[in-house]
Design a protein around this motif. Structure first.
Motif, short mmCIF file in Angstrom:
data_model
loop_
_atom_site.label_atom_id
_atom_site.label_comp_id
_atom_site.label_asym_id
_atom_site.label_seq_id
_atom_site.Cartn_x
_atom_site.Cartn_y
_atom_site.Cartn_z
N THR A 193 0.83 -1.21 0.00
CA THR A 193 0.00 0.00 0.00
C THR A 193 0.86 1.25 0.00
N VAL A 194 1.86 1.27 0.87
CA VAL A 194 2.73 2.44 0.98
C VAL A 194 3.54 2.63 -0.30
N GLU A 195 4.06 1.53 -0.85
CA GLU A 195 4.83 1.63 -2.09
C GLU A 195 3.97 2.15 -3.23
N THR A 196 2.74 1.65 -3.32
CA THR A 196 1.83 2.10 -4.38
C THR A 196 1.51 3.58 -4.22
N TYR A 197 1.22 3.97 -2.99
CA TYR A 197 0.89 5.38 -2.75
C TYR A 197 2.07 6.29 -3.08
N ASN A 198 3.27 5.87 -2.67
CA ASN A 198 4.46 6.68 -2.99
C ASN A 198 4.66 6.81 -4.50
N GLY A 199 4.30 5.76 -5.21
CA GLY A 199 4.36 5.84 -6.67
C GLY A 199 3.37 6.86 -7.21
N PHE A 200 2.18 6.90 -6.62
CA PHE A 200 1.19 7.90 -7.03
C PHE A 200 1.70 9.31 -6.76
N VAL A 201 2.38 9.48 -5.61
CA VAL A 201 2.94 10.80 -5.28
C VAL A 201 3.95 11.21 -6.35
N GLY A 202 4.82 10.26 -6.74
CA GLY A 202 5.83 10.56 -7.75
C GLY A 202 5.23 10.93 -9.10
N GLU A 203 4.10 10.29 -9.43
CA GLU A 203 3.43 10.55 -10.71
C GLU A 203 2.42 11.69 -10.61
N ASN A 204 2.17 12.13 -9.35
CA ASN A 204 1.13 13.14 -9.09
C ASN A 204 -0.21 12.71 -9.65
N ASN A 205 -0.52 11.43 -9.40
CA ASN A 205 -1.76 10.86 -9.92
C ASN A 205 -2.19 9.70 -9.03
N LYS B 111 -4.24 6.95 -8.75
CA LYS B 111 -5.05 6.15 -9.66
C LYS B 111 -6.14 5.36 -8.94
N ASP B 112 -6.00 5.19 -7.64
CA ASP B 112 -6.98 4.40 -6.90
C ASP B 112 -8.17 5.22 -6.42
N PHE B 113 -7.92 6.42 -5.86
CA PHE B 113 -9.00 7.17 -5.23
C PHE B 113 -9.09 8.64 -5.65
N GLY B 114 -8.21 9.07 -6.54
CA GLY B 114 -8.33 10.42 -7.08
C GLY B 114 -7.96 11.54 -6.14
N ARG B 115 -7.14 11.26 -5.14
CA ARG B 115 -6.69 12.33 -4.25
C ARG B 115 -5.83 13.31 -5.07
N ASP B 116 -6.18 14.59 -5.03
CA ASP B 116 -5.48 15.54 -5.91
C ASP B 116 -4.40 16.34 -5.19
N ASP B 117 -4.21 16.13 -3.90
CA ASP B 117 -3.14 16.83 -3.18
C ASP B 117 -2.37 15.79 -2.36
N MET B 118 -1.18 15.44 -2.82
CA MET B 118 -0.32 14.47 -2.15
C MET B 118 1.02 15.14 -1.93
N PRO B 119 1.18 15.88 -0.83
CA PRO B 119 2.34 16.75 -0.67
C PRO B 119 3.66 16.05 -0.46
N ARG B 120 3.65 14.78 -0.03
CA ARG B 120 4.93 14.11 0.24
C ARG B 120 4.78 12.60 0.24
N SER B 121 5.87 11.92 -0.04
CA SER B 121 5.90 10.46 0.05
C SER B 121 5.99 10.03 1.50
N LEU B 122 5.62 8.77 1.75
CA LEU B 122 5.68 8.20 3.10
C LEU B 122 6.83 7.20 3.12
N GLU B 123 8.04 7.68 3.36
CA GLU B 123 9.21 6.82 3.20
C GLU B 123 10.29 7.04 4.25
N THR B 124 9.99 7.86 5.27
CA THR B 124 11.00 8.19 6.27
C THR B 124 10.64 7.60 7.63
N ALA B 125 11.44 6.64 8.10
CA ALA B 125 11.20 6.08 9.43
C ALA B 125 11.48 7.16 10.50
#
Length: 482
Positions: free
Chosen positions: A378-390, A392-406
């Motif tokens: 889930t996190v990897e997919t979402y981070n991919g959406f952030v990188g593409e600014n798209n 594709k699953d739920f149409g969120r139009d504001d994704m300000p940052r990836s979730l990749e920092t412990a």
């Protein structure tokens, strides 16, 4: 009946909130307020000391009127103390400093859309056109509104809050209370308004009682009702929406609809009473609300399968309904160290023990008892959406940052009664109207006690805008009319 957060008395939680965000006891917070001393005569009496009541009192006092505030709780602030996310406004100096382009027209469009066009357009026009001036007015009083983020339903970053994303409500209460006292506004705490007095359709004051149940009269040429909504009155809530029976509330225990009842007794009309909003991110065990700003800064919602299930920045009713469809009727608000560092309000949640944290996604999944592989995917997919600014699953139009920092963090959340969009019917001057649409002479209202502004759903960040814009307007109108 749906499993939901239990409806409990939240006095202890309210005291914890006040101590956490203001850093003092209720006695210390109100060391300069008064207790009742018998019958009084003033120009204006304000019922309620939240953001709307304080703003109204300051404006009326600035116009030369003698103003008295009565507050039934043992501290000043009401639900405004609990506001954490921000105050929506477009075209402010804070936005300009951050290079944010926005307009009152965009704010208007977002507000009407968020309210499903059930809003009163004239009231929304006032809300959005005067919001920037409200921010500048607060800054002039000493408020820090330099940080600007985005809340659900907004097309631009316009939610103003203190530096670092600190909680905004308690800060504004401090600023407004200090200004009111400096200007000579008297505040009576532990003083309950019992009745609005009127003769031949003209308001003449109120009857109140002190903490010892001694009743007294306050004669006034105008009464401003700023008592908040009725979200903590389960009987009143279920009278209008029986499906909310058993739900918890994010409201402080004093939000019981008293102002609505008193105003109706002197002829006030009501509007939008069926429109009751739930907030989707409330801690099930204690009714503590997690600000929408966490999602606005990039957090996602995951279910017990470790998967996203909704556009996290959908309107509150949509996200609440989606959460109730998940196993257990709750979800987990998931974020990483980057989001934690972007919003200082999260530090308070950690101190209060509301947050589960771990050094890896696998460890967090184990702690939450959810599928680790699904969470990682889930996190990897979402981070991919952030990188593409798209998304594709739920149409969120504001994704300000990836979730990749412990570290990684999660808070279990579910819906609870949050805001009552219905209330007293007012006009653009803040005058309370009768069923015939005529103003009741001497009666004004501002804040959540009123209806018509937010329609079928309030956007996050518009509540504080409502309080300040219409609180100021009521105070100004009183001064002009008198």
């Amino acid at each position: 009946m749906r499993k939901s957060i239990k409806f409990v008395t939240l006095i202890l939680i309210f005291a914890l909130t006040l101590t956490t965000f203001i850093g003092c006891s209720s006695q210390e917070a109100n060391e300069s307020v008064s207790e009742s001393t018998g019958d009084k005569v003033v120009d204006v009496v304000v019922i309620g000391s939240g953001g709307a009541g304080l703003a109204a009192a300051i404006e009326a006092r600035d116009a030369g009127k003698e103003v008295l505030i009565v507050e039934k709780m043992p501290m000043v602030g009401g639900n405004t103390l609990r506001a954490t996310g921000g105050l929506n406004a477009a075209g402010t100096s804070s936005q300009a400093a951050l290079g944010i382009e926005d307009s009152a027209e965009s704010h208007y469009t977002d507000t009407m859309k968020g309210g499903y066009d059930k809003n009163d357009p004239a009231l929304v026009e006032v809300l959005t056109s005067q919001a920037a001036d409200a921010v500048e007015w607060l800054i002039g009083l000493g408020a820090d509104l330099s940080d600007v983020g985005r809340m659900a339903g907004a097309s631009q970053d316009r939610s103003h809050r203190p530096t670092g994303g600190a909680p905004v409500g308690a800060h504004l209460v401090q600023v407004l209370k200090a200004s009111a006292e400096e200007k000579g506004v008297e505040i009576l705490i532990e003083t309950t308004a019992l009745e609005i007095l009127a003769e031949d359709g003209v308001v003449t004051g109120i009857i109140a009682k002190d903490k010892s149940d001694n009743e007294f009269t306050i004669e006034a040429e105008a009464v401003i009702v700023a008592t908040g909504g009725f979200g903590a009155n389960i009987t009143m809530v279920t009278e209008y929406d029986v499906s909310l029976d058993g739900f918890g509330t994010t409201n402080h225990s004093g939000a019981t609809g008293d102002g609505i009842t008193m105003a109706v007794a002197v002829g006030a009309d009501l509007v939008d009473m069926l429109e009751i909003q739930t907030h989707p991110t409330v801690v099930p065990s204690n009714g503590y609300m997690i600000t929408e700003a966490v999602r606005g800064n990039g957090a996602i919602l995951i279910n017990r399968d470790g998967k996203r299930f909704v556009n996290e920045l959908g309107t509150r009713d949509v996200v609440s309904e989606a959460t109730l469809e998940q196993e257990g009727e709750t979800s987990f608000l998931f974020f990483d160290e980057g989001i934690k560092e972007s919003l200082s309000a999260i530090d308070g949640y950690i101190r209060q023990g509301l947050v589960t944290e771990a050094d890896s996604l696998e460890a967090l999944a184990e702690a939450l008892e959810i599928d680790a592989d699904n969470l990682i995917a889930t996190v990897e997919t979402y981070n991919g959406f952030v990188g593409e600014n798209n998304d594709k699953d739920f149409g969120r139009d504001d994704m300000p940052r990836s979730l990749e920092t412990a570290k990684y963090y999660a808070i279990e959340v579910g819906p609870a009664v949050h805001h009552t969009m219905g209330g007293l019917k007012i006009n653009t001057k803040g005058q309370v109207l009768t069923e015939d649409g005529n103003p009741i002479t001497g009666l004004y209202a501002a804040g959540e006690v009123t209806g018509g502004i937010h329609g079928g759903n309030r956007l996050g960040g518009n509540a504080l805008t409502d309080l300040i814009v219409f609180g100021r307007l009521a105070g100004q109108s009183v001064a002009t009319d008198l």
